[in-house]
Design a protein around this motif. Structure first.
Motif, PDB file in Angstrom:
ATOM      1  N   VAL A 112       7.303  16.525  -6.469  1.00  0.00           N
ATOM      2  CA  VAL A 112       8.312  16.811  -5.445  1.00  0.00           C
ATOM      3  C   VAL A 112       9.697  16.734  -6.083  1.00  0.00           C
ATOM      4  O   VAL A 112      10.029  15.750  -6.754  1.00  0.00           O
ATOM      5  N   PHE A 113      10.503  17.781  -5.876  1.00  0.00           N
ATOM      6  CA  PHE A 113      11.891  17.813  -6.325  1.00  0.00           C
ATOM      7  C   PHE A 113      12.798  17.763  -5.097  1.00  0.00           C
ATOM      8  O   PHE A 113      12.764  18.670  -4.263  1.00  0.00           O
ATOM      9  N   VAL A 114      13.601  16.707  -5.002  1.00  0.00           N
ATOM     10  CA  VAL A 114      14.530  16.541  -3.883  1.00  0.00           C
ATOM     11  C   VAL A 114      15.952  16.648  -4.413  1.00  0.00           C
ATOM     12  O   VAL A 114      16.379  15.812  -5.230  1.00  0.00           O
ATOM     13  N   PRO A 115      16.735  17.668  -3.991  1.00  0.00           N
ATOM     14  CA  PRO A 115      18.120  17.777  -4.473  1.00  0.00           C
ATOM     15  C   PRO A 115      19.006  16.698  -3.851  1.00  0.00           C
ATOM     16  O   PRO A 115      19.057  16.552  -2.627  1.00  0.00           O
ATOM     17  N   LEU A 116      19.689  15.927  -4.711  1.00  0.00           N
ATOM     18  CA  LEU A 116      20.640  14.918  -4.244  1.00  0.00           C
ATOM     19  C   LEU A 116      22.054  15.485  -4.222  1.00  0.00           C
ATOM     20  O   LEU A 116      22.875  15.109  -3.387  1.00  0.00           O
ATOM     21  N   SER A 117      22.337  16.355  -5.159  1.00  0.00           N
ATOM     22  CA  SER A 117      23.622  17.049  -5.251  1.00  0.00           C
ATOM     23  C   SER A 117      23.357  18.339  -6.005  1.00  0.00           C
ATOM     24  O   SER A 117      22.201  18.690  -6.296  1.00  0.00           O
ATOM     25  N   VAL A 123      12.850  13.085  -8.447  1.00  0.00           N
ATOM     26  CA  VAL A 123      11.518  13.630  -8.680  1.00  0.00           C
ATOM     27  C   VAL A 123      10.476  12.551  -8.408  1.00  0.00           C
ATOM     28  O   VAL A 123      10.611  11.408  -8.862  1.00  0.00           O
ATOM     29  N   TYR A 124       9.466  12.929  -7.649  1.00  0.00           N
ATOM     30  CA  TYR A 124       8.341  12.033  -7.346  1.00  0.00           C
ATOM     31  C   TYR A 124       7.057  12.756  -7.716  1.00  0.00           C
ATOM     32  O   TYR A 124       6.919  13.971  -7.501  1.00  0.00           O
ATOM     33  N   ILE A 125       6.103  12.006  -8.258  1.00  0.00           N
ATOM     34  CA  ILE A 125       4.779  12.565  -8.528  1.00  0.00           C
ATOM     35  C   ILE A 125       3.742  11.690  -7.832  1.00  0.00           C
ATOM     36  O   ILE A 125       3.710  10.479  -8.023  1.00  0.00           O
ATOM     37  N   PHE A 126       2.921  12.342  -6.996  1.00  0.00           N
ATOM     38  CA  PHE A 126       1.867  11.639  -6.258  1.00  0.00           C
ATOM     39  C   PHE A 126       0.524  12.015  -6.869  1.00  0.00           C
ATOM     40  O   PHE A 126       0.169  13.191  -6.937  1.00  0.00           O
ATOM     41  N   ASN A 127      -0.237  10.994  -7.285  1.00  0.00           N
ATOM     42  CA  ASN A 127      -1.494  11.258  -7.966  1.00  0.00           C
ATOM     43  C   ASN A 127      -2.676  10.551  -7.302  1.00  0.00           C
ATOM     44  O   ASN A 127      -3.692  10.297  -7.940  1.00  0.00           O
ATOM     45  N   SER A 128      -2.520  10.231  -6.022  1.00  0.00           N
ATOM     46  CA  SER A 128      -3.629   9.650  -5.256  1.00  0.00           C
ATOM     47  C   SER A 128      -3.696  10.336  -3.904  1.00  0.00           C
ATOM     48  O   SER A 128      -2.708  10.900  -3.429  1.00  0.00           O
ATOM     49  N   GLU A 129      -4.887  10.295  -3.282  1.00  0.00           N
ATOM     50  CA  GLU A 129      -5.048  10.938  -1.979  1.00  0.00           C
ATOM     51  C   GLU A 129      -4.082  10.381  -0.946  1.00  0.00           C
ATOM     52  O   GLU A 129      -3.493  11.124  -0.159  1.00  0.00           O
ATOM     53  N   GLU A 130      -3.918   9.050  -0.942  1.00  0.00           N
ATOM     54  CA  GLU A 130      -3.073   8.423   0.070  1.00  0.00           C
ATOM     55  C   GLU A 130      -1.636   8.934  -0.019  1.00  0.00           C
ATOM     56  O   GLU A 130      -1.000   9.230   0.994  1.00  0.00           O
ATOM     57  N   GLU A 131      -1.130   9.060  -1.248  1.00  0.00           N
ATOM     58  CA  GLU A 131       0.238   9.534  -1.429  1.00  0.00           C
ATOM     59  C   GLU A 131       0.368  11.018  -1.078  1.00  0.00           C
ATOM     60  O   GLU A 131       1.283  11.420  -0.358  1.00  0.00           O
ATOM     61  N   ILE A 132      -0.562  11.825  -1.616  1.00  0.00           N
ATOM     62  CA  ILE A 132      -0.500  13.270  -1.373  1.00  0.00           C
ATOM     63  C   ILE A 132      -0.587  13.572   0.118  1.00  0.00           C
ATOM     64  O   ILE A 132       0.211  14.336   0.673  1.00  0.00           O
ATOM     65  N   GLU A 133      -1.568  12.976   0.793  1.00  0.00           N
ATOM     66  CA  GLU A 133      -1.754  13.245   2.217  1.00  0.00           C
ATOM     67  C   GLU A 133      -0.633  12.635   3.041  1.00  0.00           C
ATOM     68  O   GLU A 133      -0.177  13.224   4.017  1.00  0.00           O
ATOM     69  N   GLY A 134      -0.173  11.437   2.651  1.00  0.00           N
ATOM     70  CA  GLY A 134       0.911  10.798   3.388  1.00  0.00           C
ATOM     71  C   GLY A 134       2.171  11.635   3.376  1.00  0.00           C
ATOM     72  O   GLY A 134       2.834  11.798   4.406  1.00  0.00           O
ATOM     73  N   PHE A 135       2.508  12.209   2.224  1.00  0.00           N
ATOM     74  CA  PHE A 135       3.717  13.022   2.132  1.00  0.00           C
ATOM     75  C   PHE A 135       3.543  14.355   2.848  1.00  0.00           C
ATOM     76  O   PHE A 135       4.386  14.755   3.658  1.00  0.00           O
ATOM     77  N   SER A 136       2.441  15.043   2.566  1.00  0.00           N
ATOM     78  CA  SER A 136       2.253  16.376   3.150  1.00  0.00           C
ATOM     79  C   SER A 136       2.102  16.326   4.662  1.00  0.00           C
ATOM     80  O   SER A 136       2.598  17.203   5.379  1.00  0.00           O
ATOM     81  N   GLN A 137       1.447  15.293   5.187  1.00  0.00           N
ATOM     82  CA  GLN A 137       1.260  15.199   6.633  1.00  0.00           C
ATOM     83  C   GLN A 137       2.531  14.761   7.344  1.00  0.00           C
ATOM     84  O   GLN A 137       2.778  15.149   8.495  1.00  0.00           O
ATOM     85  N   THR A 138       3.356  13.963   6.679  1.00  0.00           N
ATOM     86  CA  THR A 138       4.635  13.568   7.274  1.00  0.00           C
ATOM     87  C   THR A 138       5.488  14.790   7.578  1.00  0.00           C
ATOM     88  O   THR A 138       6.136  14.874   8.625  1.00  0.00           O
ATOM     89  N   PHE A 139       5.471  15.764   6.669  1.00  0.00           N
ATOM     90  CA  PHE A 139       6.287  16.968   6.853  1.00  0.00           C
ATOM     91  C   PHE A 139       5.458  18.172   7.300  1.00  0.00           C
ATOM     92  O   PHE A 139       5.970  19.293   7.327  1.00  0.00           O
TER      93      PHE A 139
END
Length: 390
Positions: A112-117, A123-139
């Motif tokens: 994930v690339f999030v522009p701050l300016s 930059v965040y990298i999710f390499n587990s199901e909990e992280e991947i699903e948690g982020f994708s389902q939140t948005f």
């Protein structure tokens, strides 16, 4: 686990604050593990505005610039955003050599690339199901195409006829339909809108899942419209509403894949139980030809199939191994877009056959692509095994 939760929480907070981000599943080429000379993560051209602001895409030459990358608990460093017009190639380079990640284990992870300016990116990298699903389902992200460009203030742009077809099928719903109904609506929308006459298991499974995200978001907007217009007044009701909405997203996503596989198997006449029942309270997602055959000690073990169905499977694939003692060779159908060679070796040693929709095979390490089954190959395998039951 605690570190993963902190990483996920930080990412969600940063993404919400920015209101924009680009994310994608890392392929072997992104991670540079296929032996290619190119280095860096490929960016989809639709993310141009997040990396080059409003500068138009050039027709000749090279467009590039340096940006600062910020990763939690790691010293910031410079990377290069570059676009080669001759190759239509858009990448971020000078990343893996400076980032605190083992690129060999990053295949299939969500970056994930999030522009701050203008010049700074979290930059965040999710390499587990909990992280991947948690982020994708939140948005409420559909990553069927491997990537997503998210803008908080962007409307869901759809052709009017497609939107009309959705509302035609959900007319009268004042609340969310059951997950099985949601899946059925999504298939009907896709099949009728694109005038599908014949099911193509590998492509259509992806299309149905992708369509379901759109259907769900439109229903969500309709059901929640009064709540979104009227202020909550107090914080707790807002938090309760947000928690309820997220749980509903998780519930739908968790069952969606099973519902569509159930339809595919029924459509081709395969015998199965969903879920099945083996020893004790174990309930594999799919048991072929049925639980009754499994429980019959005289039925040949080689004619039993135990199939797990998991949207992501970087860690959860091991759960399938213990779900049926009579079936030594297990099968797992997943939408996971890439897994490292080490994990694939573990699966092979554990006698687990991986099944992935054919369009996603290219996102797996080249050395293992021939060993992965397509959905169609599994269906043909099962049909031949149970032809005598018809």
């Amino acid at each position: 686990m605690q570190g993963e939760l902190v990483n996920l929480t930080n990412a969600i907070e940063a993404a919400r604050k920015s209101g924009r981000f680009f994310c994608k599943f890392l392929t072997p080429n992104d991670a540079g593990v296929n032996g290619a000379h190119q280095d860096g993560v490929y960016l989809n051209i639709e993310s141009w505005g997040l990396f080059f602001n409003e500068i138009s895409i050039p027709e000749t030459g090279i467009e590039d610039r340096l940006v600062k990358i910020h990763i939690n608990d790691w010293q910031e460093f410079e990377s290069r955003i570059v676009y080669y017009t001759s190759k239509k190639e858009f990448r971020i380079t000078r990343f893996w050599s400076k980032a605190p990640f083992d690129r060999n284990e990053m295949v299939g992870a969500l970056i994930v690339f999030v522009p701050l300016s203008k010049d700074d990116y979290k930059v965040y990298i999710f390499n587990s199901e909990e992280e991947i699903e948690g982020f994708s389902q939140t948005f409420s992200l559909s990553l069927a195409d491997n990537y997503m460009v998210y803008r908080e203030d962007a409307d869901l742009v759809l052709e009017k006829t497609f939107k009309d077809k959705v509302f035609e099928l959900v007319a009268g719903y004042t609340d969310f339909p059951e997950t099985s109904v949601m899946a059925e609506i999504s298939r009907r929308v896709f099949n009728e809108y694109y005038n599908k006459k014949k099911v193509q298991p590998d492509k259509d499974l992806i299309n149905w899942i992708d369509t379901e995200y759109t259907v769900f978001r439109l229903i969500e907007q309709e059901v929640y419209k009064d709540k979104l217009i009227k202020p909550f007044g107090e914080l707790q009701p807002l938090l309760d509403f947000a928690s309820s909405a997220l749980n509903r997203r998780k519930s739908r996503a968790g069952r969606s894949l099973e519902h569509h596989i159930n339809f595919l198997f029924t459509n081709v006449g395969l015998p199965f139980d969903n879920p099945g029942k083996t020893e004790g309270n174990k309930k594999p997602d799919f048991l072929l030809p049925s639980t009754n055959y499994y429980q019959n000690p005289n039925y040949p073990e080689e004619n039993l199939i135990l199939l797990g169905a998991k949207t992501t499977c970087k860690d959860r694939w091991r759960q399938v191994l213990s779900e049926g003692e009579r079936v030594p060779n297990k099968h797992l159908l997943t939408l996971q877009q890439g897994i490292s060679e080490n994990q694939l070796e573990e699966m092979e040693s554990a006698r687990l056959q991986l099944i992935v929709p054919k369009p996603y095979h290219k996102q797996y390490p080249e050395a293992y692509r021939d060993k992965i089954w397509s959905v169609s190959k599994f269906i043909d395998y099962a049909k031949e095994k149970y032809i005598f039951l018809k």
